[in-house]
Design a protein around this motif. Structure first.
Motif, PDB file in Angstrom:
ATOM      1  N   VAL A 157      90.285  61.138 -15.329  1.00 38.46           N
ATOM      2  CA  VAL A 157      91.984  60.834 -16.117  1.00 38.46           C
ATOM      3  C   VAL A 157      92.656  61.050 -14.655  1.00 38.46           C
ATOM      4  CG1 VAL A 157      90.953  61.919 -17.728  1.00 38.46           C
ATOM      5  CG2 VAL A 157      90.869  63.435 -16.083  1.00 38.46           C
ATOM      6  N   PRO A 158      94.188  61.168 -14.613  1.00 35.59           N
ATOM      7  CA  PRO A 158      95.165  61.593 -13.572  1.00 35.59           C
ATOM      8  C   PRO A 158      94.962  63.295 -13.576  1.00 35.59           C
ATOM      9  CG  PRO A 158      96.635  60.816 -16.178  1.00 35.59           C
ATOM     10  CD  PRO A 158      94.880  60.294 -16.201  1.00 35.59           C
ATOM     11  N   GLY A 159      95.565  63.830 -12.348  1.00 39.20           N
ATOM     12  CA  GLY A 159      95.441  64.727 -12.002  1.00 39.20           C
ATOM     13  C   GLY A 159      94.668  64.979 -10.376  1.00 39.20           C
ATOM     14  N   HIS A 160      94.488  66.039  -9.809  1.00 42.68           N
ATOM     15  CA  HIS A 160      93.779  66.272  -9.080  1.00 42.68           C
ATOM     16  C   HIS A 160      92.312  65.714  -9.318  1.00 42.68           C
ATOM     17  CE1 HIS A 160      97.379  66.350  -6.105  1.00 42.68           C
ATOM     18  NE2 HIS A 160      97.837  67.687  -7.769  1.00 42.68           N
ATOM     19  N   LYS A 161      91.555  65.169  -8.556  1.00 40.13           N
ATOM     20  CA  LYS A 161      90.039  65.013  -9.209  1.00 40.13           C
ATOM     21  C   LYS A 161      89.010  65.567  -8.675  1.00 40.13           C
ATOM     22  CE  LYS A 161      86.440  61.352  -7.459  1.00 40.13           C
ATOM     23  NZ  LYS A 161      85.084  62.566  -7.017  1.00 40.13           N
ATOM     24  N   GLU A 162      89.874  65.927  -6.866  1.00 39.67           N
ATOM     25  CA  GLU A 162      88.253  67.144  -6.708  1.00 39.67           C
ATOM     26  C   GLU A 162      88.628  68.492  -7.684  1.00 39.67           C
ATOM     27  OE1 GLU A 162      89.928  67.493  -2.547  1.00 39.67           O
ATOM     28  OE2 GLU A 162      87.564  68.650  -1.413  1.00 39.67           O
TER      29      GLU A 162
END
Length: 834
Positions: free
Chosen positions: A733-738
């Motif tokens: 999903v969008p957002g910071h993966k880590e």
RNA sequence: UGGGCUGUAGCUCAGCGGGAGAGCAUCCGCUUCACACGCGGAGGGUCGUUGGUUCAAUCCCAAUCAGCCCAACCA
């Protein structure tokens, strides 16, 4: 410096921290910039501090520490009040335990004894003030009976006398038969009691009274001139029951025709209304009760007035037509609760009207501001209908009145220097007035007498007028208004620019704390149990409340946990054991976010301190410290510190440093200690500069999406009871993966098998997880109901033509987007249920 | 009699024009290596009552009820 312990244990560092501050002279004003002065409302030397004092100390210390950190030349001056009548009662009580009265000792020895009391209690109080962390300049400590204060009192008295604002005269005043002194109107507290109204027969007329024992002082019977009976009665005379003497019937408009029988017995020596009637009609005042409250006339001579009353209604039952029960208010002594006796006596008064005018004008013009402003009206009302102030007290403990009576010519000499002979006849032996002044007389001079006035001193020049006068609303008249009047009269300037009034601290049930009720919470007990900072934080949080503060210990406990939280945050930081400088440009999203949030916090806190809205400052500091810094940012930092972490480490040090500065005024001990361990450095946090918040003010947006997704994942876990250690697979999903992977303990995979989905903010989150089918259905059904209800609400709104036409377009657009969102959610759940 | 304040989750309190928040308490799950003084999640409220203004009211206005405080009266 090393951190004091593994968890927050205030007893390990609070007292040492205070000692270090005090020994280094950290509380004295310094610098040449703009000055900021607050005079501590001097606590009475009657006993120990209570919660109200703790509140005052906290609020003032916050303001003082804040201004000091802003670089202002800041003075907070401590002192104690001799509290004339209150202290005298305490010492008398102590003497009573030794079976002695003050008269056994004599005036001089009694005063000596009271000074001893003052020394003991004054010291104890100052020790308590220190435990509260108060950054008071002890080198300037004052007492309201100091030599310098005596000089100020003398100067004031003489000036008032010379200006014709002081007079000595026989007036009716409130008299306490226990304390054996006159009191001012303000020192009367009215109690509501059920009493009797006796209808007495004056021949064939009925006169109602609550005080039959005073009939021996009756001088007339009064009736309202418009009373239909008046024409017949006025001019005739009647026989007073019990006494047998005859008194005339007179007409006076102050009689209420509807009260009792519409007839009033006039006893000018023992009642305020009667005294006025007597004056108007030139009637003689016959005193039948003496200063001790004993009858002096009639068959009950020597009896206490109350006993005489009981005896009278027994002895003269035949003269009582009937008895009526009614609730009446009686005036009692503020300090000893004794029922007061109105009494005519020779006292000193100050003419207040002309003094009040400038004090009114100063607030009306806005030159002096009262916060909260709803006190304005109360202030004006009192000053506009002000009565002359009876300032003489027949006590021993206090400022002796600087007036001397000539034994030959009986004239009065008032002088700056003790005279040796009468200034009028130049010959006669003189004797100083034996009375002392109302304790509030010297308190009224506090803002400037503490600075050396009437001498011209550099302190006076630097710190007068004071900046803020902070105190409880209950002494608005006693103290604040009088300082305003005296300050303007004597110095030509209002003594301060801001009046900041706080509420009363009550117990958890909202009842006034009192020794007799046993519900007193001693601030020192709270400090012993939780620490000074948690108590201060609690009080700051409650500072915004209107009239009453209900102090709850569970709140204090909660804020101790907050202290522990911060303690551990710093401990976590120290575990890294590295020193990094802040880079020019911050790149990691969570770092930009926390720095942006810090900038906003700085603004909020600064604004709140400036507006006396300490609860807003405390609230903002709490939310940031716990929920933003600890709950989010540090959780992410754990990940970063395992990697390179340089930028994050520098950010954390910077944020902690700035945060400790912002919080310091409210929690001085904790912040001073923690700030000291952040890095090796000289000096105290209390002298560090207050943040201005322009550095690193990144926009806070950009991290929100990530937070939202993580929240959703956590909700998903909670509802499905998935243990934290179990990793969930999830479609990207969008957002910071880590960050999402780290915080949500999920792993992004391109496609999930048998996905469970969840909808949030227009996104569909798809997880791979084996669910209990039955529980899953139940959850989905519930979610569907909620979503449908929401959708229905929004749709109804959008169908409303009036709404679409008149509401702001941005709002309408928002609602449309929301409806679309909800439709998608409903759709998604329905599909899943099938 | 006049003035002021308060009425929001079980408790203590924020919010004060766009479908209600915190802390504590309750319930569920967690020894996740700063913190069990902890972490994550959940339940719980016709925002005292009735009218009015507004497209929209917990929020503004009016009335009303309840509680508290101050002042006046205090025969």
């Amino acid at each position: 410096m090393k951190i004091a312990s593994k968890s927050y244990q205030p007893e390990l560092f609070e007292e040492a921290t205070y000692r270090a501050w005090e020994q280094s002279g950290a509380f004295a004003p310094s610098g040449d910039s703009k000055s900021f002065a607050i005079m501590l409302p001097p606590p009475n030397v009657t006993g120990v501090l209570h919660m109200g004092h703790a509140l005052t100390l906290t609020l003032e210390d916050v303001l003082v520490r804040w201004h000091r950190m802003c670089g202002e030349k800041t003075l907070w001056l401590p002192g104690t009040d001799h509290a004339g009548i209150a202290t005298q009662i305490q010492v008398e009580k102590a003497l009573a335990k030794e079976k002695k009265s003050r008269h056994d000792l004599g005036r001089e020895a009694f005063i000596e004894r009271t000074w001893q009391w003052k020394e003991e209690h004054g010291k104890a109080i100052c020790a308590q003030l220190r435990r509260l962390g108060a950054s008071l300049d002890w080198s300037r400590e004052r007492f309201t009976m100091d030599e310098s204060m005596q000089l100020a009192v003398r100067e004031t008295f003489v000036r008032l006398y010379e200006d014709g604002l002081l007079y000595r005269g026989e007036r009716m005043i409130h008299w306490c038969t226990r304390c054996q002194t006159a009191l001012s109107d303000l020192e009367v507290v009215s109690e509501s009691v059920t009493g009797s109204l006796w209808h007495l027969k004056y021949d064939d007329l009925i006169v109602a009274t609550t005080r039959p024992e005073t009939v021996f002082g009756d001088i007339a019977v009064a009736i309202h001139p418009d009373d239909p009976r008046a024409q017949d009665l006025v001019g005739k005379s009647v026989t007073v029951p019990g006494s047998g003497h005859k008194v005339p019937i007179i007409a006076d408009t102050s009689v209420d025709p509807l009260f009792g029988s519409g007839l009033l017995k006039v006893t000018p020596a023992h009642d305020f209304t009667d005294y006025e009637i007597g004056t108007r009609h030139q009637l003689k005042a016959v005193s039948v009760i003496n200063a001790k409250g004993l009858m002096t006339v009639g068959p009950y001579t020597g009896m206490r007035a109350l006993d005489a009353r009981k005896q009278f209604i027994q002895d003269f039952a035949g003269s009582i037509e009937r008895t009526e029960e009614r609730i009446q208010n009686i005036g009692c002594c503020q300090r000893c609760q004794t029922v007061l006796e109105p009494r005519i006596s020779l006292q000193w008064f100050i003419k207040m009207e002309s003094l009040a005018q400038p004090a009114i004008a100063a607030v009306r013009s806005g030159a002096v501001r009262i916060s909260p402003s709803n006190w304005d009206k109360t202030y004006f009302d009192w000053l506009e209908s002000i009565q002359d102030w009876c300032i003489s007290r027949q006590l021993w403990w206090g400022h002796r009145i600087p007036a001397w009576m000539c034994q030959d010519c009986h004239q009065i000499t008032v002088a700056r220097v003790d005279p040796s002979r009468c200034s009028h006849c130049q010959g006669g032996a003189i004797q100083q007035d034996s009375d002392v002044l109302d304790t509030w007389f010297s308190s009224a001079l506090w803002p400037f007498a503490t600075l050396g006035w009437p001498e011209k001193t550099s302190d006076f020049d630097a710190f007068y007028p004071n900046a803020v006068l902070e105190t409880g609303f209950d002494i608005l008249f006693f103290w604040v208004a009088r300082m305003m009047m005296m300050g303007m009269y004597l110095t030509g300037k209002a003594p301060f620019t801001d009046i900041y009034l706080h509420a009363m601290v009550r117990d958890e049930k909202g009842e006034k704390m009192s020794k007799s009720k046993g519900n007193v919470i001693d601030p020192l007990d709270v400090i012993d149990q939780f620490g000074t900072d948690p108590l201060r934080f609690t009080l700051a949080m409650m500072a915004g409340q209107g009239r009453d503060i209900k102090l709850s210990l569970s709140r204090v406990e909660g804020y101790r946990a907050f202290c522990n939280k911060l303690w551990n945050a710093v401990q976590f930081f120290l575990l890294q054991d590295r020193l990094e400088a802040m880079p020019e440009e911050i790149r990691l999203p969570e770092n930009r976010w926390i720095l942006g949030s810090l900038a906003r916090l700085t603004e909020q806190v600064t604004q709140a301190y400036g507006d006396f809205a300490l609860q807003d400052a405390a609230q903002a500091l709490y939310t940031f410290g716990w929920h933003e810094l600890c709950d989010w940012w540090i959780e992410i930092a754990k990940l970063r510190f395992k990697q390179d972490g340089q930028e994050s480490y520098a950010t954390m040090r910077y944020v902690l440093d700035q945060y400790m500065r912002l919080l310091h005024p409210i929690m001085p001990f904790l912040t001073e200690h923690l700030w000291g361990v952040l890095e090796p450095r000289e000096g105290f946090l209390m002298h560090a500069s207050f943040p201005v918040g322009r550095h690193y003010a990144y926009p806070e947006k950009g991290f929100e999406q990530t937070k939202l997704v993580v929240d959703a994942i956590r909700t998903f876990r909670g509802e499905h009871k998935i243990l934290p250690k179990v990793e969930i697979l999830m479609e990207p999903v969008p957002g910071h993966k880590e960050l999402i992977e780290h915080l949500g303990r999920v792993r992004f995979v391109d496609a999930t098998k048998d996905p469970r989905s969840m909808h949030v903010a227009g996104l569909e989150l798809r997880f791979e997880y084996q669910a209990d089918k039955e529980a899953e259905r139940l959850r989905l059904t519930k979610a569907l109901e909620k979503a449908q209800a929401d959708l229905q609400f929004v749709e109804r709104k959008l169908q409303d033509e009036a709404f679409c036409a008149k509401a702001p377009p941005a709002l309408v657009a928002k609602e449309i987007a929301r409806a679309n969102d909800l439709r998608r959610v409903v759709q998604g759940i329905v599909e899943e249920l099938e």
